[in-house]
Each structure stands twice: as structure tokens, then as C-alpha cells.
Scaffold this motif. Structure first.
Motif, PDB file in Angstrom:
ATOM      1  N   SER A   1      -5.575   1.122  -6.685  1.00 12.43           N
ATOM      2  CA  SER A   1      -5.313   0.255  -5.441  1.00 12.43           C
ATOM      3  C   SER A   1      -5.125  -1.359  -5.997  1.00 12.43           C
ATOM      4  O   SER A   1      -4.429  -2.018  -5.401  1.00 12.43           O
TER       5      SER A   1
ATOM      6  N   GLN B   1       0.678  -1.276   0.034  1.00  4.04           N
ATOM      7  CA  GLN B   1       0.098   0.107   0.015  1.00  4.04           C
ATOM      8  C   GLN B   1       0.992   1.109   0.044  1.00  4.04           C
ATOM      9  O   GLN B   1       0.350   2.351  -0.461  1.00  4.04           O
TER      10      GLN B   1
ATOM     11  N   SER C   1       2.179   1.720  -3.277  1.00  4.07           N
ATOM     12  CA  SER C   1       0.768   2.366  -4.543  1.00  4.07           C
ATOM     13  C   SER C   1       0.813   3.742  -4.009  1.00  4.07           C
ATOM     14  O   SER C   1       0.471   4.689  -5.005  1.00  4.07           O
TER      15      SER C   1
ATOM     16  N   ASN D   1      -9.032   3.043   0.927  1.00  5.29           N
ATOM     17  CA  ASN D   1      -8.429   1.975   0.177  1.00  5.29           C
ATOM     18  C   ASN D   1      -9.215   0.665   0.894  1.00  5.29           C
ATOM     19  O   ASN D   1      -8.538  -0.201   1.445  1.00  5.29           O
TER      20      ASN D   1
END
Lengths: 432, 453
Positions: free
Chosen positions: B134, A187, A190, B254
Motif C-alpha cells: 500500500s 488505491q 495498487s 488499507n
């Protein structure tokens, strides 16, 4: 104690208000520096009840700010006074502060302001403290990133809490935690990609908006300033405060000689100290970065220091072996020792790696501002993204090779351990 | 952050359409039971995640459609365009003129490599359209030819090309008495491959959803469309926006990442199933009221007793008393009684959601011994109601739900394999017996891991 030696400037000493001016400049140049009054009074250790405690704790806190490696606003800043004082003592000791009296001061801030003043001066004499603190707190106007890994290696972060396992730990729990860590990592990647994409858009869309031709486009902070005038006002105020501190630092540099002469008198009022049983390390005066000739001096002094450190380490190790030779010989003990040695070797190896790679083309350290340019022209101190990417890729390849080697070693070790147990079949997980 | 959906095969495309439709019509619903500003934030969050904007304002689904025959894709495209509310991108689909005859090996070894370039390029274009990306949501069936073989191939490719992006495969578990003879072969090959290259396998069983349609929705003639709508409703209630913490006021950025982090960090435990409550036809809905206490009690019992829906729950099943060892390792010969969980996520939407009490889910007896409820259980609460349900709760669970079905399929496939039935259809296209054995091994390992919870 080491002392700065500079040409004596008779005119400076002759002016009547020189000392208060110098102290005032010093106070303004340090972050939330104590008032000049505190400095002056610190010289006198007389227990004038309230004010002594005030100035002592103010000085403890200032020393804590100076010595703390982490930036302001960290959780450490809200520690109690005792904890801060304790950390100051250990930091000074590890830097080689010679005066025992400081180590013996009570940590509640009830006395010892003179010793603290001496400690502060010692730190000021060793390095450009006000400038360093200013650099730590500077307001970045551009979008910045660092290209060298030195900072990451040098500051390992807050010490990890030492946890004792309550009993046998289920390996599945460990796998679970590893998995969570890997998800967080992905994450993070990203998010970084998102940040890059958005930065690129901002830089592209604001082409031609910047008054400085060499930059050409706005950074996020600058764009935000235009979008939100109130925030822009706040930024302006922050910059003005930064300017004031910078001016204070300059004023300090002009007048500091007076301060040093006054500190000599402070030192004079202290009782002479008996040097500690351990060796008396020498102190290297801070050499300003002013030219190639001085560098050789520095190199020679560093080599002498290294020699000295090596001897001190040997002596310490012998003493410790003698003391601890008899205890703790169990398998956990040697395993723990081996583990810590390996950790240290690894870190040293990583440091050496970084040093080796950086010894190529001399790359400046510290953060760089990101500038997008169509024409591809670069100034002499500029770094091209393509080169940086190339260097980072080769570093990545190096690290991956190290990782694969270590993983191979782990696998061999596991296979060996498993081979030693009869009747056990080892099925490795399906390879990726 | 945005999610790119890859719809594979007949199954994937039909379900995908229903999912996007459900998401968008819920976000446009006026019965959200919240303020206008709240509703707008909800809509914006849903749009950013699943749709991109076009000049004339019609949202375009962030999706890539893949099938080996054109019929279903064309139907899907036109249905979306007809709704007037949203549509698929003009160049977002890839199809050929031939099928793959339900042959997994053909899909994996022939279609896959042949069309790899085109498919990956479509996906790349879709990913580049996202400001913040994502991960992937891949919808496919497990037992068919195109969806399963090609799906396994595509997921592997995504793993290689986007190693840092998340991948969730939504898998349709075939009917137990399905029409395709080799569906068990296809299933085990698909599952074993996906277990390696995907992060999470979200499973829907056709049998279970069929029952929901029959018993809860009272539908007489159940079509695929009905089944897909139930599926879409369940998925929608998982993926619509939720708040990021108890007291924060922003929608979670997310959800895919958060969900995966909570439920599937362990590499051996990746199978997820979805249960939601309440679920009924619109007519019945008008006459029903619910309390959170009632809903959560039923949901908890559904979890414990491995029930697929809120009717016919076995209330006799109880968690083992704490302090005592679990009642022996789970034996597959007897009827499975108590369902042990690795981790659970409960998402609550609707009126008075803050007052909902989820303490029942924090009972350590529900979970395996190596994970405490504080780590294993999470709850996301959102005020905004979902799709006409004043209160709704959905449970995404990583537990022993799927062990029995999985074991059944592995058993049947093994029996066929032992007599070498139909193997030549696979070896013809490069899937050797060894690949089958590998698949059996990995799936036996998965079953064993779940049994040992």
C-alpha cells in the motif's frame, strides 16, 4: 414493419403443436421469460381483469431487461414498474420504433399487452436478442480481461445526477474532492497490482493441473471449485442452467418461422396506423455473420443509413432553431452550449482515436482468457501479452499527449484571463 | 496491505525500532479484552501489515534502515534481535562510515545521488516481498543532516519510481532550543521539499513529547529512549488494526490509504499531528479508571485549544458561535486561541467502544467553512484494547496545530538568511540561494493557507 423473409418450410407449419413449441422455446431462451401462456394471451387485448395486468407487466419487465444496457443485478433492476415502462418507451423511441400506439400506452401496466408483444417481436427481428442476453449473463470459467476499449467508450454508464451549485462553490472544496478521487484512483491501481501478483502466483502454482493441455494451469474459478466442493456444486448448477438456455436458443432458432407467421396474424388484428409526421426511417434486417459477400451489403446499407440520419438531424436542428431561437441568449446559455459541444467533440475524438488504432491488425473484441505459458507457443487466435502491452502503451502515450495539450490550453486560458485583470499577480503552483 | 518503513538517520532508526517493538508487543498482549478469535485476527492483520514471515516463525520487520554511520544501525539491529520476538532483515540496512555533519545540502546533493542505486534497490527488494503493497512510512528528523537531506532526496525518488504508492513521512520537529545551529535552515528545506513529493507529513514535536514524559509519565531523567517510546505508543495506536465500518467484522485492509483519503486530499493541507489520551506511567494506570465521555471531552478540548497533552488544558477556549463569522483571520501576533480544523480522525480502542459518543467532534464550528463535518470528521472504533489501556483514544488532526511552530521556524530561518549566515555551507554543495527562496515561498504559502481556514 420489417419482416424476416426466409424460405417457407411447409413441413414446419403442418405440424400441429408447432406454435406452442416455438413459443415455449422463446420463453425458455429469454432470461426469466414470461410463460408461453402469457405470450399466447397477449395477442388478445381483452381486459380480462387480473390476467391482462399480469401479462402486461410481465412484458414490460421483459422489454426492460432486453433493452437495459447494464448487466443484471444493477440498481436499475429494482425500479418501479412505471419507471421501467418509461425507460422502455424512450429506449424504443431512440431506436426508431415506428408504432405510436406503444408510446401512448399507460405506464401502470393496465393494458396494451398486444402492443408490447409487437414491440418484443420487433426487437427479436432486429437482432439476435436471446444470444446477446446469453452472452451478457455467461459464466466465465477462466480469468479474463478485455483488450479493446470499445465497450468502455460505448457504454458511458448511468447518467450522472445533474447537480445545481447552491451558490458560489469554494475552490478548496473542489480541490479536496479531486484529491480524494486521486487517492481512490491510486488505491485502485495498487489493488489491481495486487490482483495481478496473486493471479500470477495461482497460475504458476497450478501448472500441470488442468486436464486441457492447451491451458495447462487452473484459473481462480477452477481452483476455487477444487478448494470448496459446495461452491463447485453451485457453479455446476449455474453451468447447467446456462446449457439449458443455450439449448432453448437452438430450439428457438429451429422453430421461429412458425412464430413469425403467427406474429403476422397478430399484426393483422391491429388497426392500421397513420405514420407519424416525422420521416419514416427504413429498417435494416439483421444480417447473420456468415461470410464476406454479405459484408458489402451491410456496408452499403450502413452508408445509406448514415445519409438518412444526417438529413434527419439537419431537419431536426432547423426545427429546433426555429423554436428555440428566441430564448436564452445570456452568457451562461452560450457557455453551457459551448461546454456541451466541447464534451461531445471530445467523446467523438476519443471514439475516432480508438477506431483508428484498432483498424490496424484486426484484434478480436470482447474478453480474453489469461493463460500462462512457458514455451511461448501461441495459437492463431491467441494474443501475446507483450503485443497487447505494446499497443496499450502506445495508446497511453497518445492519451497523455492529448492530456498535456489540453493542460497547456488550460494554462494559457488561465493566463489570458488573469492578464485581463489589472493588478493581479499570478503565481502558478510549484510544478511537479 | 503492507507498509514498508524506511528508517533514516539516527532519529529514524531509533524511533523505528521502538515502533515495531510497540506494535508487536501490543499484538501479543493478553489483555486485549476480546475473544481469542478476535485477537488472532488482530495479530494476523498487524503482522501482515508490518512484518513478513520467515521459516522459523520469527517475524521480520518490513523495513529498510539507512544511516551514514554504522553505530546506531548496529545498536538497532542488535536490540531487535535480543528481544527474541522479532528482528530486522539481514540485508535490509545501508550504512557508510562517515557522517554528514548536519549539513542538509551534503545529505541531499552528495549522499543522495551517490548512494541512490543501493538504497533504492534495498527498498525495491522489500516492496517485492509484499503480496499487496500500500505505501511507504518514512521516519526522519527535520533538522539533522543525514535524516533530513537524505530523507528529502529519498522521498523524491520514491515519488518518481512509485507514483501510485502512498507516502507518509513521519517528521520529528526539533527542540526549540536545539543544539544544531542550522537546524532552521535544514527544517525549511526539508519541509518544502517534502511538501512537494510526499502525501502526508505526520509531525511530532520534541518539545511536546518531552513534556508528556515529564508531566504525565513522571520520568525524572528523560532519555531519547523514553521519548521514542511515547512516540511509538502514539503511532501504534494509530496504525494497529481497526474495523472498516461500524458493523463490519473485518479489519481494515488499507489503513494508510483510508487515513490519507480522509485527512490529506487537499494539496495545500498536508500537515498532521497526533494527540492521544490517556497517557500515563504503568503505576498510575493500575489505579485509574476512565469513561469514554470523559476521555472524549478532554480530547475535544485538546483539539480546540491546541493543547499537546491532557494536562494543563485551557478550558476557556470555545469554538466561535455558529452563524457569526469567525473571529477575524487568525493573527499570529496574539496568542492563538481557537484551533480550526480541516479534517479530523478519531480512533477509539477498548471496552464498550460502541457506546462512545463522538457527537462533540461533529460540531460545524470546529471545522473550516468549506468542509462539512460529515466529510471532515471520521471515527474508527475497535473493541480490542491497545497496550494495557482499557480505553484509549487517539486523534489524528489536520488543523492549525502546527502553524505557530512553523511560522516560528520560518521566521528564525529568514533572519539567519537575511544576514547570509552559514549559507556557504549549502551553496558549496549545490543548494543555491534561489532554492532557499523557493522554500520560503512555499512554506509562507502553507502558513497562509492554514491561517485562512
Amino acid at each position: 414493419m420489417g419482416r424476416r423473409r426466409q424460405r417457407v418450410d411447409p413441413a414446419a407449419g403442418a405440424r400441429a403443436g408447432a406454435l406452442p413449441e416455438a413459443i415455449a422455446a422463446l420463453s425458455r431462451s429469454l432470461p426469466s421469460g414470461p410463460s408461453p401462456e402469457i405470450f399466447r394471451r397477449a395477442k388478445f387485448d381483452r381486459p380480462e381483469a387480473v390476467t391482462l395486468a399480469q401479462r402486461t407487466s410481465a412484458l414490460w419487465q421483459l422489454l426492460f431487461r432486453v433493452l437495459s444496457p447494464l448487466p443484471v443485478g444493477n440498481a436499475l433492476a429494482s425500479l418501479a414498474l412505471e419507471a421501467q415502462a418509461h425507460l422502455v418507451k424512450s429506449a424504443l423511441c431512440s431506436q426508431g420504433y415506428p408504432r405510436l400506439a406503444l408510446a401512448q400506452l399507460p405506464e401502470d401496466g393496465s393494458q396494451g399487452s398486444r402492443e408490447l408483444l409487437l414491440a418484443l417481436s420487433w426487437l427479436l427481428a432486429r437482432g439476435p436478442v436471446p444470444e446477446q442476453m446469453l452472452a451478457q449473463a455467461r459464466v466465465p470459467l477462466g480469468d479474463e480481461m478485455t483488450v479493446c476499449q470499445c465497450e468502455a467508450l460505448a457504454s458511458p454508464g448511468p447518467p450522472a445526477p445533474h447537480m445545481e451549485a447552491e451558490g458560489p462553490v469554494d475552490v478548496r472544496r473542489v480541490q479536496w474532492l479531486m484529491g480524494k478521487l486521486q487517492f481512490r484512483w491510486r488505491q485502485l491501481v495498487s489493488s489491481q497490482q495486487e490482483q495481478c501478483a496473486l493471479l500470477s502466483k495461482i497460475h504458476l502454482y497450478t501448472r500441470g493441473c488442468h486436464s486441457d493441455q492447451s491451458l495447462g494451469h487452473l484459473s481462480v474459478t477452477e481452483a476455487e471449485m477444487l478448494r470448496d466442493p459446495e461452491g463447485g456444486q453451485q457453479l455446476l448448477q449455474t453451468l447447467e442452467r446456462e446449457n439449458q438456455r443455450l439449448e432453448a436458443v437452438l430450439a428457438w432458432r429451429h422453430t421461429e418461422l412458425v412464430f413469425w407467421r403467427w406474429m403476422d396474424t397478430v399484426l393483422g388484428t391491429c388497426a392500421p396506423e397513420v405514420p407519424a409526421a416525422a420521416s419514416q426511417p427504413t429498417f435494416l434486417p439483421w444480417v447473420p455473420e456468415r461470410g464476406g459477400g454479405e459484408l458489402e451489403l451491410v456496408v452499403r446499407e450502413l452508408q445509406a443509413l448514415e445519409e438518412e440520419l444526417r438529413e434527419a438531424v439537419e431537419r431536426r436542428r432547423a426545427a429546433w432553431e426555429a423554436k428555440a431561437g428566441g430564448c436564452g441568449r445570456g452568457p451562461e446559455w452560450s457557455a453551457a452550449r459551448r461546454a456541451s459541444r466541447e464534451a461531445v467533440e471530445k467523446e467523438l475524438g476519443a471514439l475516432q482515436q480508438c477506431w483508428k488504432q484498432d483498424s490496424g491488425p484486426a484484434r478480436p473484441h470482447g474478453p480474453h482468457r489469461l493463460v500462462r505459458r512457458e514455451d511461448g507457443a501461441a495459437g492463431e487466435r491467441d494474443l501475446r501479452a507483450a503485443e497487447v502491452i505494446r499497443t496499450l502503451r502506445s495508446q497511453e502515450a497518445c492519451l497523455e499527449a492529448v492530456l498535456r495539450r489540453l493542460q497547456g490550453q488550460c494554462r494559457q486560458e488561465l493566463a489570458r484571463l488573469v492578464g485581463a485583470l489589472p493588478g493581479l499577480i499570478w503565481i502558478p503552483p510549484p510544478g511537479r | 496491505m503492507s507498509i514498508v518503513t524506511v528508517q533514516l538517520g539516527q532519529c529514524g532508526n531509533q524511533i523505528g525500532f521502538e515502533v515495531f517493538d510497540a506494535l508487536l508487543s501490543d499484538s501479543h498482549s493478553s489483555q486485549g479484552l476480546c475473544s481469542k478469535r478476535e485477537n488472532e485476527a488482530y495479530q494476523a492483520s498487524c503482522k501482515e501489515r508490518f512484518f513478513s514471515e520467515e521459516e522459523n516463525g520469527v517475524p521480520i520487520a518490513r523495513a529498510v534502515l539507512v544511516d551514514m554511520e554504522p553505530k546506531v544501525i548496529n545498536q538497532t539491529l542488535s536490540k531487535a534481535a535480543q528481544s527474541g520476538q522479532w528482528k530486522y532483515g539481514q540485508h535490509a540496512c545501508f550504512c557508510q562510515k562517515q557522517g554528514s555533519g548536519n549539513n542538509w545540502a551534503y545529505g541531499y546533493s552528495v549522499h543522495g545521488p551517490r548512494h541512490e542505486e543501493s538504497i533504492m534497490s534495498l527498498i525495491r527488494k522489500e516492496v517485492e516481498k509484499c503480496d499487496s503493497f500500500s505505501g511507504f512510512f518514512i521516519i526522519m528528523s527535520m533538522a539533522g543532516g543525514t535524516g533530513s537531506g537524505l530523507g528529502a532526496f529519498v522521498t523524491q525518488n520514491l515519488q518518481d519510481q512509485y507514483p501510485n504508492s502512498l507516502k507518509m513521512n513521519h517528521i520529528i520537529w526539533p527542540y526549540g532550543t536545539g543544539e544544531v545551529i542550522v537546524q532552521n535552515y535544514n527544517s525549511i528545506l526539508t519541509l518544502s521539499h517534502l511538501y512537494r513529493s510526499s502525501d502526508a507529513l505526520l509531525v511530532h514535536e520534541n518539545d511536546a513529547v518531552h513534556k508528556i514524559c515529564a508531566k504525565l509519565m513522571n520520568i525524572k531523567q528523560i532519555s531519547f529512549s523514553d521519548i521514542n517510546q511515547v512516540l511509538a505508543h502514539q503511532l501504534g495506536s494509530v496504525f494497529q488494526p481497526t474495523y472498516s465500518a461500524e458493523s463490519s467484522f473485518h479489519y481494515r485492509r488499507n489503513p494508510l490509504g483510508d487515513l490519507m483519503e480522509h485527512l490529506v486530499p487537499h494539496p495545500e493541507f498536508k500537515m498532521l499531528s497526533v494527540r492521544n489520551i490517556p497517557h500515563m506511567s504503568e503505576n498510575s494506570l493500575a489505579y485509574s479508571t476512565f469513561t469514554w465521555a470523559g476521555l472524549l471531552k478532554h480530547l475535544r478540548q485538546m483539539l480546540i485549544s491546541n493543547a499537546k497533552m491532557e494536562e494543563g488544558i485551557d478550558w476557556h477556549v470555545r469554538p466561535p458561535l455558529s452563524g457569526l463569522p469567525p473571529l477575524g483571520k487568525m493573527s499570529l501576533n496574539k496568542d492563538l486561541h481557537f484551533n480550526t480544523s480541516v479534517a479530523n480522525l478519531v480512533i477509539l480502542r477498548g471496552k464498550d467502544v460502541q457506546s462512545a459518543d463522538v457527537e462533540g467532534f461533529k460540531d460545524p464550528a470546529l471545522y473550516t467553512s468549506w468542509l462539512k463535518p460529515v466529510n471532515a470528521f471520521n471515527v474508527w472504533k475497535t473493541q480490542r484494547a491497545f497496550s494495557k489501556y482499557e480505553k484509549s483514544a487517539v486523534l489524528v488532526s489536520n488543523s492549525q496545530f502546527l502553524v505557530k511552530p512553523l511560522d516560528t521556524i520560518v521566521g528564525k530561518a529568514w533572519n539567519m538568511f537575511a544576514s547570509k549566515a552559514y549559507i556557504h555551507q549549502y551553496t558549496k554543495f549545490g543548494i543555491e540561494e534561489e532554492d532557499f527562496l523557493d522554500s520560503f515561498t512555499s512554506l509562507e504559502q502553507v502558513v497562509a493557507s492554514y491561517c485562512n481556514l
